[in-house]
Design a protein around this motif. Structure first.
Motif, PDB file in Angstrom:
ATOM      1  N   HIS A 150      58.405  22.993  35.156  1.00  0.00           N
ATOM      2  CA  HIS A 150      57.281  23.882  34.497  1.00  0.00           C
ATOM      3  C   HIS A 150      56.886  24.642  35.490  1.00  0.00           C
ATOM      4  O   HIS A 150      55.695  23.682  36.110  1.00  0.00           O
ATOM      5  CB  HIS A 150      57.123  23.121  33.279  1.00  0.00           C
ATOM      6  CG  HIS A 150      55.664  23.822  32.634  1.00  0.00           C
ATOM      7  ND1 HIS A 150      55.917  24.182  31.903  1.00  0.00           N
ATOM      8  CD2 HIS A 150      54.563  23.227  33.079  1.00  0.00           C
ATOM      9  CE1 HIS A 150      54.242  24.512  31.421  1.00  0.00           C
ATOM     10  NE2 HIS A 150      53.669  24.172  32.266  1.00  0.00           N
ATOM     11  N   ARG A 153      68.356  23.161  24.280  1.00  0.00           N
ATOM     12  CA  ARG A 153      66.950  23.080  25.486  1.00  0.00           C
ATOM     13  C   ARG A 153      66.246  22.062  24.855  1.00  0.00           C
ATOM     14  O   ARG A 153      66.070  22.194  23.639  1.00  0.00           O
ATOM     15  CB  ARG A 153      66.260  24.483  25.670  1.00  0.00           C
ATOM     16  CG  ARG A 153      65.403  24.971  24.484  1.00  0.00           C
ATOM     17  CD  ARG A 153      64.430  25.963  24.856  1.00  0.00           C
ATOM     18  NE  ARG A 153      65.431  27.234  24.173  1.00  0.00           N
ATOM     19  CZ  ARG A 153      65.801  28.580  24.606  1.00  0.00           C
ATOM     20  NH1 ARG A 153      64.626  29.301  25.127  1.00  0.00           N
ATOM     21  NH2 ARG A 153      66.582  29.144  24.169  1.00  0.00           N
ATOM     22  N   GLN A 154      65.424  21.459  25.622  1.00  0.00           N
ATOM     23  CA  GLN A 154      63.910  20.620  25.450  1.00  0.00           C
ATOM     24  C   GLN A 154      63.371  20.786  26.456  1.00  0.00           C
ATOM     25  O   GLN A 154      63.679  20.576  27.438  1.00  0.00           O
ATOM     26  CB  GLN A 154      65.049  18.508  25.845  1.00  0.00           C
ATOM     27  CG  GLN A 154      64.415  17.626  25.177  1.00  0.00           C
ATOM     28  CD  GLN A 154      64.034  17.132  24.068  1.00  0.00           C
ATOM     29  OE1 GLN A 154      64.879  17.687  23.315  1.00  0.00           O
ATOM     30  NE2 GLN A 154      62.599  16.946  23.650  1.00  0.00           N
ATOM     31  N   GLU A 155      62.272  20.354  25.429  1.00  0.00           N
ATOM     32  CA  GLU A 155      61.365  20.484  27.045  1.00  0.00           C
ATOM     33  C   GLU A 155      60.415  18.892  27.362  1.00  0.00           C
ATOM     34  O   GLU A 155      60.101  18.417  26.528  1.00  0.00           O
ATOM     35  CB  GLU A 155      60.163  21.475  26.168  1.00  0.00           C
ATOM     36  CG  GLU A 155      59.600  22.437  26.002  1.00  0.00           C
ATOM     37  CD  GLU A 155      60.923  22.762  24.681  1.00  0.00           C
ATOM     38  OE1 GLU A 155      60.935  24.626  24.042  1.00  0.00           O
ATOM     39  OE2 GLU A 155      62.095  22.039  23.889  1.00  0.00           O
ATOM     40  N   PHE A 211      68.706  21.676  29.473  1.00  0.00           N
ATOM     41  CA  PHE A 211      69.042  22.265  29.237  1.00  0.00           C
ATOM     42  C   PHE A 211      70.062  22.416  28.935  1.00  0.00           C
ATOM     43  O   PHE A 211      71.289  21.503  30.140  1.00  0.00           O
ATOM     44  CB  PHE A 211      69.410  24.246  29.623  1.00  0.00           C
ATOM     45  CG  PHE A 211      68.142  24.777  29.852  1.00  0.00           C
ATOM     46  CD1 PHE A 211      67.322  24.545  30.734  1.00  0.00           C
ATOM     47  CD2 PHE A 211      67.574  26.086  29.186  1.00  0.00           C
ATOM     48  CE1 PHE A 211      66.107  25.223  31.023  1.00  0.00           C
ATOM     49  CE2 PHE A 211      66.559  26.385  29.433  1.00  0.00           C
ATOM     50  CZ  PHE A 211      65.802  26.111  29.899  1.00  0.00           C
ATOM     51  N   ASN A 229      56.600  17.305  33.878  1.00  0.00           N
ATOM     52  CA  ASN A 229      56.498  18.574  33.126  1.00  0.00           C
ATOM     53  C   ASN A 229      58.132  19.009  33.646  1.00  0.00           C
ATOM     54  O   ASN A 229      57.517  19.773  34.943  1.00  0.00           O
ATOM     55  CB  ASN A 229      54.954  19.598  33.005  1.00  0.00           C
ATOM     56  CG  ASN A 229      54.620  18.802  31.976  1.00  0.00           C
ATOM     57  OD1 ASN A 229      54.576  17.175  31.360  1.00  0.00           O
ATOM     58  ND2 ASN A 229      53.078  18.917  32.606  1.00  0.00           N
ATOM     59  N   TYR A 230      59.329  19.348  32.188  1.00  0.00           N
ATOM     60  CA  TYR A 230      60.360  20.088  33.268  1.00  0.00           C
ATOM     61  C   TYR A 230      60.948  20.458  31.265  1.00  0.00           C
ATOM     62  O   TYR A 230      60.515  20.572  30.961  1.00  0.00           O
ATOM     63  CB  TYR A 230      61.299  19.607  33.869  1.00  0.00           C
ATOM     64  CG  TYR A 230      61.219  17.844  33.657  1.00  0.00           C
ATOM     65  CD1 TYR A 230      59.879  17.438  34.272  1.00  0.00           C
ATOM     66  CD2 TYR A 230      61.697  17.915  32.424  1.00  0.00           C
ATOM     67  CE1 TYR A 230      60.268  15.813  33.788  1.00  0.00           C
ATOM     68  CE2 TYR A 230      62.245  16.571  32.527  1.00  0.00           C
ATOM     69  CZ  TYR A 230      61.269  15.182  33.140  1.00  0.00           C
ATOM     70  OH  TYR A 230      61.867  14.108  32.671  1.00  0.00           O
ATOM     71  N   TYR A 231      61.752  21.590  31.739  1.00  0.00           N
ATOM     72  CA  TYR A 231      63.030  21.638  30.652  1.00  0.00           C
ATOM     73  C   TYR A 231      64.492  21.256  31.464  1.00  0.00           C
ATOM     74  O   TYR A 231      64.746  21.331  32.103  1.00  0.00           O
ATOM     75  CB  TYR A 231      62.814  23.458  30.581  1.00  0.00           C
ATOM     76  CG  TYR A 231      61.169  23.475  29.911  1.00  0.00           C
ATOM     77  CD1 TYR A 231      60.772  24.305  31.189  1.00  0.00           C
ATOM     78  CD2 TYR A 231      60.178  23.565  29.207  1.00  0.00           C
ATOM     79  CE1 TYR A 231      59.507  24.547  31.114  1.00  0.00           C
ATOM     80  CE2 TYR A 231      59.477  24.194  28.376  1.00  0.00           C
ATOM     81  CZ  TYR A 231      58.871  24.714  29.927  1.00  0.00           C
ATOM     82  OH  TYR A 231      57.788  25.414  29.832  1.00  0.00           O
ATOM     83  N   PRO A 261      60.336  28.168  29.081  1.00  0.00           N
ATOM     84  CA  PRO A 261      61.813  27.314  28.415  1.00  0.00           C
ATOM     85  C   PRO A 261      62.701  28.746  28.151  1.00  0.00           C
ATOM     86  O   PRO A 261      63.524  28.074  27.822  1.00  0.00           O
ATOM     87  CB  PRO A 261      61.029  26.577  27.522  1.00  0.00           C
ATOM     88  CG  PRO A 261      59.730  27.325  26.314  1.00  0.00           C
ATOM     89  CD  PRO A 261      59.252  27.680  28.205  1.00  0.00           C
TER      90      PRO A 261
END
Lengths: 113, 118
Positions: B97, B50-52, B35, B31-33, A99
């Motif tokens: 991710h 940002r966000q997980e 923005f 799983n990813y991010y 991240p």
């Protein structure tokens, strides 16, 4: 300020000439990226690097090459510039995967006549 | 390949009002991010939030918050009490991710130009 310097900031050149854009960082980050920004397309990845002499292509790599001989410098070269490569070019850096956000330089406006 | 769609090319809102910018994405990853970046007229690209994807709680940064709907693949940005300095182009971006090389690449949407009216 993320310690990224792009040079030149503006450049006008003619079709068929070689052009090299430079990205210099003072953060010692591993990852460096080159994007181009065009109206209606957002930012698109040209090439990126995950270490010295380790580079890979992005989605719009045709007509571009890159080199990274030192951690701090990432060069983007247009071997023979075309009018379709008129764009704003951004360099970005990142400390690693996950991240961590990419931090961007101020961009280079390149016009090819 | 991932795609990011911002369906609102332009928006405008009165100062002090709340505005929501939409973003949808398409991916087969779990799983990813995600923005949001802001690009003011100065041309700088500035990270907003940002966000997980594995976090259910929506991210918040002062006046900026997101509504992350994983099942719907939606990631909207809400700006509360909008200010003149919020006038900018806003880009939504996606990152996979993982530890494989290439997973650190960002895929951007085409942007929403937001104008805050005095």
């Amino acid at each position: 300020d993320a310690g990224i310097t792009q040079s030149p900031r503006h450049k006008v050149t003619e079709t068929g000439t070689p052009v090299t854009l430079r990205c210099h960082q003072t953060e010692n980050h591993r990852y460096m990226y080159w994007y181009r920004q065009d109206p209606g397309h957002g930012l698109r990845l040209i090439h990126y690097s995950y270490g010295v002499k380790d580079t890979d292509k992005g989605e719009v790599s045709d007509g571009y090459s890159v080199s990274r001989s030192k951690t701090e410098d990432f060069l983007l070269t247009l071997e023979s510039a075309t009018s379709s490569q008129t764009s704003v070019y951004f360099c970005a850096i990142s400390p690693g995967q996950g991240p961590q956000a990419q931090h961007f330089g101020d961009g280079t406006r390149l016009s090819i006549l | 390949a991932q795609t990011v769609t911002q369906s609102q090319p332009e928006m405008s809102v009165q100062e002090a009002e709340t505005v929501t910018l939409s973003c949808t994405y398409d991916t087969s990853e779990n799983n990813y991010y995600l923005f949001w970046y802001k690009q003011p007229p100065s041309r700088q690209m500035i990270l907003v939030i940002r966000q997980e994807a594995y976090k259910q709680q929506n991210a918040t940064e002062n006046r900026f918050s997101v509504n992350f709907q994983k099942a719907a693949k939606s990631f909207s940005l809400k700006i509360s009490d909008s200010q003149l300095g919020d006038t900018a182009m806003y880009f939504c971006a996606f990152m996979k991710h993982g530890t494989n090389f290439g997973n650190e690449k960002l895929t951007f949407g085409t942007g929403t130009r937001l104008t805050i009216i005095p």
